[in-house]
Write a protein that holds these residues in place. Structure first.
Motif, mmCIF file in Angstrom:
data_model
loop_
_atom_site.group_PDB
_atom_site.id
_atom_site.type_symbol
_atom_site.label_atom_id
_atom_site.label_comp_id
_atom_site.label_asym_id
_atom_site.label_seq_id
_atom_site.Cartn_x
_atom_site.Cartn_y
_atom_site.Cartn_z
ATOM 1 N N SER A 156 4.006 -0.705 7.128
ATOM 2 C CA SER A 156 4.879 -0.091 8.050
ATOM 3 C C SER A 156 6.213 -0.100 7.611
ATOM 4 C CB SER A 156 4.870 -0.959 9.446
ATOM 5 O OG SER A 156 5.447 -2.135 9.201
ATOM 6 N N SER A 169 5.431 -0.808 13.726
ATOM 7 C CA SER A 169 5.500 0.565 13.543
ATOM 8 C C SER A 169 6.032 1.484 14.629
ATOM 9 C CB SER A 169 3.918 1.225 13.488
ATOM 10 O OG SER A 169 3.210 0.607 12.484
ATOM 11 N N LEU A 214 -5.881 3.418 18.695
ATOM 12 C CA LEU A 214 -5.229 4.363 17.693
ATOM 13 C C LEU A 214 -4.273 5.420 18.148
ATOM 14 C CD1 LEU A 214 -8.589 4.902 15.796
ATOM 15 C CD2 LEU A 214 -6.841 3.505 15.168
ATOM 16 N N ALA A 215 -4.499 5.819 19.450
ATOM 17 C CA ALA A 215 -3.485 6.865 19.876
ATOM 18 C C ALA A 215 -2.372 6.030 20.201
ATOM 19 C CB ALA A 215 -4.074 7.225 21.285
ATOM 20 N N ALA A 222 -0.636 6.194 16.743
ATOM 21 C CA ALA A 222 -0.109 7.512 16.378
ATOM 22 C C ALA A 222 1.221 7.788 17.220
ATOM 23 C CB ALA A 222 -1.141 8.572 16.655
ATOM 24 N N CYS A 230 3.519 5.685 18.378
ATOM 25 C CA CYS A 230 4.265 4.821 17.843
ATOM 26 C C CYS A 230 5.124 5.705 16.522
ATOM 27 C CB CYS A 230 3.862 3.413 17.243
ATOM 28 S SG CYS A 230 3.537 2.328 18.777
ATOM 29 N N LEU A 231 4.200 6.060 15.619
ATOM 30 C CA LEU A 231 4.570 6.645 14.581
ATOM 31 C C LEU A 231 5.338 7.868 14.739
ATOM 32 C CD1 LEU A 231 1.789 6.096 12.186
ATOM 33 C CD2 LEU A 231 3.803 4.828 12.083
ATOM 34 N N VAL A 232 4.829 8.688 15.604
ATOM 35 C CA VAL A 232 5.477 9.831 16.209
ATOM 36 C C VAL A 232 7.020 9.604 16.789
ATOM 37 C CG1 VAL A 232 5.556 11.903 17.543
ATOM 38 C CG2 VAL A 232 3.401 11.282 16.311
#
Length: 386
Positions: free
Chosen positions: A10, A135, A358-359, A362, A364-366
């Motif tokens: 991360s 993350s 997983l969503a 994702a 979190c990263l966005v």
């Protein structure tokens, strides 16, 4: 080992986001097209922490042209900048010390977070929660000169101490918390609510007199220390309102000179300000604020996923939300201010659906890229203040 791998991965992602933001940063951005990691590490509030380490606190409060107290270092607590200075003496610079403290505190947060979540949601979900946390949109706090990660570590250690009924460590944690960043009064409320709950449930779990003494003493210490920085600032500067006047200097950026500090007024002022800015009637802001408070209370009280986290985490979340309602003016820093609610990632990780997890990862990263890009890559609008 798994947490170390999660945390390292991360941090590499966050570093990549910072480097990408620096590369794409336009000429008109706050830090310019020549910004790099070193620029971002000491940006925004980190500048004040650096100044505290090198210059200390002003004896005479700076004033604006209108005679109001201007923004100054008294809004920031001394523990982090001084500790970063000590670490920097070994590493070669204050910046290196600050980053090292943030990185280490972030990793320790991950370890403690897993330990406090595992009893309620299990090992797998706790590891997912750590992944979300490491993350998350505010993951940049682990790599910049801010006190957020050390403060959260102290909060998590405090929660674990209460979970395990180990009160002795709290006598060291609470003073450190009080001088790391504002928020120890929320922990004082947490201790009070914890004590009330233990008393009401003493038929199921005995509440020994020794424990009562500890909880009452710790709540009292946290309360006294929660007001001590105001007293210290007043004694040094000769102005009893030095700390509050300093804090209100930031609030004036949003709502102008709205008078002195009144508990719970900030949210009402913000609702009026933001809804007027959006071209909407302020009454809708008040309605929205009321619905937000009710919804937050309902989630903490009735959500089965939150309930699985255990009473200590729920009471901390409720205490911190009440504290924010009392003292905070919602603005662009609201995401960072919510950082101490990170134990609630356990509720997000509790559903066992892999697509859901997983969503969330994702998202979190966005969200992390969005936050870094706006606050560091751009930093030009009134809402680009972390």
């Amino acid at each position: 080992m798994r947490i170390a791998v999660i945390y390292l991965a991360s941090r590499l992602v966050t570093t990549s986001f910072f480097l990408l933001a620096a590369r794409l940063s336009p000429p008109g951005s706050r830090f310019g097209p020549g910004a790099d990691l070193a620029t971002y590490v000491v940006a925004w509030d980190a500048q004040y922490y650096h100044r505290i380490a090198s210059e200390g606190y002003p004896v005479e409060l700076p004033l604006t042209a209108a005679g109001d107290v201007a923004q100054n270092a008294w809004a920031f607590m001394p523990f982090f900048p001084w500790a970063a200075g000590a670490a920097g003496w070994l590493l070669g610079s204050w910046t290196a010390g600050a980053v090292a403290l943030a990185l280490i505190a972030g990793y320790l947060c991950c370890l403690v977070l897993r330990s406090i979540l595992k009893p309620g949601i299990g090992e797998t979900a706790a590891l997912w929660a750590v992944g979300f946390f490491a993350s998350a949109p505010l993951a940049a706090m682990f790599q910049v000169g801010y006190a957020e990660a050390p403060f959260l570590l102290l909060v998590l250690l405090g929660i674990r101490g209460l979970q395990r009924r180990q009160y002795g460590m709290l006598y060291a944690i609470i003073p450190a918390m009080a001088f790391t960043r504002p928020g120890v009064l929320a922990f004082a409320l947490f201790l009070g609510l914890f004590g009330v709950r233990r008393w009401l449930t003493r038929s199921r779990e005995p509440f020994a007199p020794r424990e009562v003494v500890h909880v009452v003493a710790l709540a009292g210490i946290a309360t006294v220390l929660g007001f001590s920085w105001q007293v210290i600032a007043g004694l040094v500067t000769g102005r009893d309102d030095a700390y509050l006047a300093t804090e209100l200097s930031w609030r004036r950026l949003w709502v102008g000179d709205a008078g002195g500090f009144v508990p719970f007024e900030g949210w009402l002022q913000a609702a009026d300000y933001w809804f007027r800015s959006w071209g909407l009637a302020p009454v809708w802001g008040l309605l929205g604020l009321g619905l937000l408070v009710v919804a937050t209370g309902a989630v903490l009280a009735f959500s089965p996923h939150v309930a699985r986290l255990g009473p200590e985490i729920r009471l901390w979340a409720a205490s911190y939300v009440i504290y924010l309602l009392a003292v905070f003016l919602p603005q662009s820093s609201v995401f960072r201010i919510l950082f101490p609610l990170s134990p609630l990632w356990g509720a997000v990780a509790a559903p066992r659906s892999l697509p859901w997890r997983l969503a969330v990862l994702a998202a979190c990263l966005v969200g992390q890229w969005w936050w870094i890009w706006n606050m560091y890559g751009l930093g030009t609008e009134f809402w680009h203040i972390p």
